[in-house]
Scaffold this motif. Structure first.
Motif, PDB file in Angstrom:
ATOM      1  N   ASP A  75     -48.957  35.446 -37.298  1.00 32.63           N
ATOM      2  CA  ASP A  75     -48.710  34.981 -35.940  1.00 32.63           C
ATOM      3  C   ASP A  75     -49.986  35.144 -35.120  1.00 32.63           C
ATOM      4  N   VAL A  76     -50.673  34.045 -34.860  1.00 34.43           N
ATOM      5  CA  VAL A  76     -51.938  34.074 -34.130  1.00 34.43           C
ATOM      6  C   VAL A  76     -51.744  34.661 -32.736  1.00 34.43           C
ATOM      7  N   THR A  77     -50.664  34.289 -32.068  1.00 29.19           N
ATOM      8  CA  THR A  77     -50.403  34.790 -30.717  1.00 29.19           C
ATOM      9  C   THR A  77     -50.249  36.304 -30.717  1.00 29.19           C
ATOM     10  N   ALA A  78     -49.541  36.848 -31.692  1.00 26.66           N
ATOM     11  CA  ALA A  78     -49.357  38.299 -31.772  1.00 26.66           C
ATOM     12  C   ALA A  78     -50.684  39.013 -32.012  1.00 26.66           C
ATOM     13  N   ILE A  79     -51.559  38.400 -32.798  1.00 23.39           N
ATOM     14  CA  ILE A  79     -52.865  39.012 -33.060  1.00 23.39           C
ATOM     15  C   ILE A  79     -53.693  39.032 -31.779  1.00 23.39           C
ATOM     16  N   ILE A  80     -53.736  37.906 -31.092  1.00 30.55           N
ATOM     17  CA  ILE A  80     -54.540  37.818 -29.866  1.00 30.55           C
ATOM     18  C   ILE A  80     -53.962  38.678 -28.751  1.00 30.55           C
ATOM     19  N   LEU A 116     -45.498  36.054 -38.582  1.00 33.62           N
ATOM     20  CA  LEU A 116     -44.607  35.036 -38.043  1.00 33.62           C
ATOM     21  C   LEU A 116     -43.387  34.915 -38.936  1.00 33.62           C
ATOM     22  N   GLY A 117     -43.611  35.007 -40.247  1.00 31.96           N
ATOM     23  CA  GLY A 117     -42.507  34.936 -41.198  1.00 31.96           C
ATOM     24  C   GLY A 117     -43.016  34.776 -42.621  1.00 31.96           C
ATOM     25  N   ILE A 118     -42.055  34.571 -43.532  1.00 27.57           N
ATOM     26  CA  ILE A 118     -42.344  34.432 -44.952  1.00 27.57           C
ATOM     27  C   ILE A 118     -41.803  33.079 -45.415  1.00 27.57           C
ATOM     28  N   LEU A 119     -42.618  32.357 -46.154  1.00 30.71           N
ATOM     29  CA  LEU A 119     -42.188  31.107 -46.778  1.00 30.71           C
ATOM     30  C   LEU A 119     -41.830  31.377 -48.233  1.00 30.71           C
ATOM     31  N   PRO A 120     -41.034  30.522 -48.866  1.00 30.77           N
ATOM     32  CA  PRO A 120     -40.694  30.727 -50.282  1.00 30.77           C
ATOM     33  C   PRO A 120     -41.947  30.964 -51.119  1.00 30.77           C
TER      34      PRO A 120
END
Length: 170
Positions: free
Chosen positions: A156-161, A145-149
């Motif tokens: 990304d749960v949706t991308a995995i499913i 989903l992205g990177i946090l500091p």
């Protein structure tokens, strides 16, 4: 009895109090190990529960990709179990007593099998940056989903499913 009028007024300025910063919208994320050296985060709002899985309770399904461990009984329903480390091509030791992070998107539940679950953390998702190639293996990028500091990887749960694995085998 006379009251000294100079003592009735209270002045807070000398206390050096500052106004509180505006309240940030923090989200709860679940941290767990990913591979042998890294960790990742999942949005807690998409996590239904975390369960301990006994290997003898997993029913392997023939002709499935290696990352799909099989199915198990979860609340009287069939739960597909995915070895998350294997899915994203991270080398990880074989887990004796794995944990499954049960995630749900659009009424579809999947168990993401990991070594353990570490903690729930608060993060500001407005600081989420796009993951760029070079920081992580290519196999991870479709599921990020992205990177946090602090190099905190958010999956990304949706991308995995909705992975191509499910389109082929579901």
């Amino acid at each position: 009895m006379q009251i000294n009028s100079s003592l009735t007024a209270i002045d807070l300025e000398p206390l050096g109090l500052e106004a509180l910063p505006p309240e940030r919208n923090l989200s709860k994320l679940l941290r767990f190990p990913l591979g042998s050296k890294n960790s990742a985060l999942l949005p807690l709002e998409q996590v239904t529960e975390v369960i301990k899985v006994n290997r003898v309770d997993i029913l392997p399904i023939p002709e499935m990709p290696n990352c799909i461990l099989g199915i198990c009984n979860w609340r009287g329903e069939m739960l597909w179990l995915i070895d998350l480390n294997h899915l994203i091509s991270y080398a990880a030791p074989i887990i004796a007593t794995p944990m499954a992070i049960v995630v749900q998107v659009n009424q579809k539940a999947v168990g993401l099998v990991v070594e353990r679950v570490d903690d729930v953390e608060l993060h500001d998702l407005e600081q989420l940056q796009k993951a760029v190639s070079g920081l992580f293996p290519r196999s991870v990028l479709p599921f990020v989903l992205g990177i946090l500091p602090g190099d905190n990887l958010v999956l990304d749960v949706t991308a995995i499913i909705q992975s191509h694995l499910w389109k082929i085998h579901n």
